[in-house]
Design an enzyme around this catalytic site. Sequence first.
Site, PDB file in Angstrom:
ATOM      1  CB  CYS A   2       0.009 -32.105  22.697  1.00 53.97           C
ATOM      2  SG  CYS A   2       0.887 -31.069  23.849  1.00 53.97           S
ATOM      3  NE  ARG A  27      -5.343 -32.778  20.044  1.00 53.40           N
ATOM      4  CZ  ARG A  27      -6.501 -33.011  20.632  1.00 53.40           C
ATOM      5  NH1 ARG A  27      -7.601 -32.968  19.929  1.00 53.40           N
ATOM      6  NH2 ARG A  27      -6.561 -33.287  21.910  1.00 53.40           N
ATOM      7  CD1 TRP A  75      -0.750 -24.249  22.451  1.00 54.86           C
ATOM      8  CD2 TRP A  75      -1.092 -25.025  24.527  1.00 54.86           C
ATOM      9  NE1 TRP A  75      -1.249 -23.224  23.202  1.00 54.86           N
ATOM     10  CE2 TRP A  75      -1.472 -23.669  24.479  1.00 54.86           C
ATOM     11  CE3 TRP A  75      -1.225 -25.707  25.729  1.00 54.86           C
ATOM     12  CZ2 TRP A  75      -1.972 -22.976  25.571  1.00 54.86           C
ATOM     13  CZ3 TRP A  75      -1.719 -25.032  26.831  1.00 54.86           C
ATOM     14  CH2 TRP A  75      -2.090 -23.680  26.743  1.00 54.86           C
ATOM     15  CG  ASN A 100      -3.301 -34.369  24.408  1.00 57.05           C
ATOM     16  OD1 ASN A 100      -3.073 -33.246  24.837  1.00 57.05           O
ATOM     17  ND2 ASN A 100      -4.486 -34.727  23.968  1.00 57.05           N
ATOM     18  N   GLY A 101      -1.714 -34.058  27.544  1.00 56.23           N
ATOM     19  CA  GLY A 101      -2.354 -33.900  28.850  1.00 56.23           C
ATOM     20  C   GLY A 101      -1.376 -33.300  29.829  1.00 56.23           C
ATOM     21  CD  GLU A 483     -16.735 -14.736  19.002  1.00 58.73           C
ATOM     22  OE1 GLU A 483     -16.475 -14.923  20.204  1.00 58.73           O
ATOM     23  OE2 GLU A 483     -16.202 -15.405  18.102  1.00 58.73           O
ATOM     24  CE  LYS A 487     -12.822 -15.416  16.796  1.00 61.86           C
ATOM     25  NZ  LYS A 487     -13.861 -16.107  17.503  1.00 61.86           N
ATOM     26  CD  GLU A 490      -9.025 -16.753  18.788  1.00 66.05           C
ATOM     27  OE1 GLU A 490     -10.063 -16.164  18.423  1.00 66.05           O
ATOM     28  OE2 GLU A 490      -9.002 -17.952  19.081  1.00 66.05           O
ATOM     29  CG  HIS A 506     -20.436   3.587  35.035  1.00 68.57           C
ATOM     30  ND1 HIS A 506     -20.908   4.469  35.981  1.00 68.57           N
ATOM     31  CD2 HIS A 506     -21.499   3.282  34.253  1.00 68.57           C
ATOM     32  CE1 HIS A 506     -22.204   4.664  35.797  1.00 68.57           C
ATOM     33  NE2 HIS A 506     -22.584   3.961  34.740  1.00 68.57           N
ATOM     34  CE  LYS A 605     -11.304 -24.678  15.804  1.00 63.68           C
ATOM     35  NZ  LYS A 605     -11.829 -23.311  15.713  1.00 63.68           N
TER      36      LYS A 605
HETATM   37  O1  M6R Z   1     -14.063 -26.172  21.390  1.00 61.78           O
HETATM   38  P1  M6R Z   1     -14.699 -25.184  22.298  1.00 61.78           P
HETATM   39  O2  M6R Z   1     -15.845 -24.481  21.694  1.00 61.78           O
HETATM   40  O3  M6R Z   1     -15.059 -25.777  23.638  1.00 61.78           O
HETATM   41  O4  M6R Z   1     -13.565 -24.107  22.576  1.00 61.78           O
HETATM   42  C1  M6R Z   1     -13.737 -23.077  23.506  1.00 61.78           C
HETATM   43  C2  M6R Z   1     -12.720 -21.982  23.279  1.00 61.78           C
HETATM   44  O5  M6R Z   1     -11.427 -22.478  23.481  1.00 61.78           O
HETATM   45  C3  M6R Z   1     -12.803 -21.403  21.865  1.00 61.78           C
HETATM   46  O6  M6R Z   1     -14.086 -20.970  21.579  1.00 61.78           O
HETATM   47  C4  M6R Z   1     -11.825 -20.224  21.710  1.00 61.78           C
HETATM   48  O7  M6R Z   1     -12.225 -19.172  22.529  1.00 61.78           O
HETATM   49  C5  M6R Z   1     -11.780 -19.810  20.239  1.00 61.78           C
HETATM   50  N1  M6R Z   1     -10.513 -20.172  19.685  1.00 61.78           N
HETATM   51  C6  M6R Z   1     -11.963 -18.368  20.018  1.00 61.78           C
HETATM   52  O8  M6R Z   1     -11.954 -18.064  18.655  1.00 61.78           O
END
Ligand code: M6R
Length: 610
Positions: A2, A27, A75, A100-101, A483, A487, A490, A506, A605
């Site tokens: 948030c 956020r 969020w 926020n929290g 990775e 992507k 996500e 396996h 984010k």
């Molecule tokens: O801000 P950070 O690098 O600590 O964030 C960690 C993950 O939340 C972040 O890398 C997340 O996996 C990405 N959105 C992936 O694209």
Amino acid sequence: MCGIVGAVAQRDVSPILLEGLKRLEYRGYDSAGLAIVDNENVIQRIRVLGKVNQLQQEHDNSPLSGGTGIAHTRWATHGKPSVSNAHPHICREKIALVHNGIIENHESLRQQQKQAGFEFKSETDTEVVVNGIYQALQINPDILEAVFETITRLEGAYALGVINSDDPKRLIAVRKGSPLVIGIGIGEYFIASDVFALLPVTQRFIFLEEGDVADIRRDSLVIYDKNRKVTERPINVSELSADVADKAGYRHYMLKEIFSQPDAIAESLKNRVDEDQVVISEFGQNAESVFSQVKAVKIVACGTSYHAGLIAAGWMEEIANISCHVEIASEFRYRKSVVTESTLFVCISQSGETADTLAALQKAKQEPYISTLAICNVAESTITRESELVFLTHAGPEIGVASTKAFTTQLVALFLLVIAIGRNNGVSKEDENIFVRQLESLPGRVNQLLLHKDEIEAMAKNFADKHHALFLGRGSFLPVAMEGALKLKEISYIHAEAYAAGELKHGPLALVDKDMPVVAVAPNNHLLEKLKSNLQEVQAREGKLFIFADKNSEVEASDSVVVLKISTIYDFMAPILYTVPLQLLAYYVAVIKGADIDQPRNLAKSVTVE
Ligand code: M6R
């Protein structure tokens, strides 16, 4: 997660709050709201299910106006996304609050408040806080005292903004476990979850510290520390400019950020290498002495940053001859682990606010690590402030939720770290010169690769109607495959898994048929022939292959094999380069699927909750 914004000013603050929310949407973006004390000292509120643009539309239809206000983009953690769960929450038309929290003891507080006659209008953990402040105000009518009293009962993490219709020119802000900054204007003050939200109105900021409470009026600011003592916090002048949020003509921030990687990498190297040598002091004043004693490295991070750590671990062992272990922060923080002698703790975080990574760092500070180092993209973040050593990736603000340029610049930073530590462990001056020159060649190499975007876009068409995909790699390219899979899932919502290619037989090979696209990363290295055998296993089961291969790897296209040829690159640098086409592949698949690329569903984010 948030995002929160607040303001106390002479002018109408609603445009400031709305602009601030737009800048904080990374956020969280499932619902949004704002509350303003109007000219009759009545709290007026608008809340919407959806994004800040919808809030803006509602506001355009029936504008609110006033000099004191708070706003929130959510969020969801406790309670589904809905108008009634959206912030600000209000108690008996007197107190409005944004949070926020997470309030961990909200259940017991809720029971107590129900017995005291409070009716709950939301399913959130937050409502107990606004009710608690109202309750405390009945005993002591000063809003600051009421907030002090209430937070003694809260367990968990919270950044709060509180306004009171009986004291309309005052804003109380609290920071515990969630970030909060104060922006300083001329005869006006602001609060926000980060500086970015307030750049259109000020460049001057105070970063609240853990447990701080701020009593803010138009013309005065008093900060109390966690012991309720009046305290001074330094004023920082941000060098960020307000227009960093511009898409620069790209359709999405993610695409802009993918294409800005050559510049981001170049920026991250600038002043960090000199005459083909790493400038070790860029890691911190003490870095040279710490690095000369390091015997092992522990890396902790989440998500994409964790993948960067996995790649770095391979480099650390192979180049610097230093044992390196990588762990997911949410696991590390709750696990008893043994710290071996002279181990350096490294945390990696783009945002510098990820709750699990921050908690891992705090745990590490209590343990006998030789030092703590943060690799981070946000200078003013909590993680950078809590670490002894810091290396800032100069990627520039990353707005798209999917991390791209942050990842490749983290890898650059980690490579510099490997060289710096390796100096005492077998990396010769000549080796170092070669490594640095290879790093410096990366911006050009990434630029060349970006020219293949149309081929990758064509490749993406094969994925759009699929529900699953497998990503394969070996050695340092397993985390690259991980990775790529992250992507894809996500932003396109296609289920994607990464496997070490040798593990295929396996178990996961059972999944392979003509409907399972299999992506492989095939640089020309000592594992290439092994990888080719693994890919044969896929072809024999009618799996369609999409291979990112070195141009000399003798991997050829056929009916069931699509190949993108990549010019040869020094093996250690290849993970950085091979990541880029996987980012583009995920991007174009998501475009074809019409997904919300910069703000994928259910994500945010900056993950400031556990
Ligand atoms: O801000 P950070 O690098 O600590 O964030 C960690 C993950 O939340 C972040 O890398 C997340 O996996 C990405 N959105 C992936 O694209």
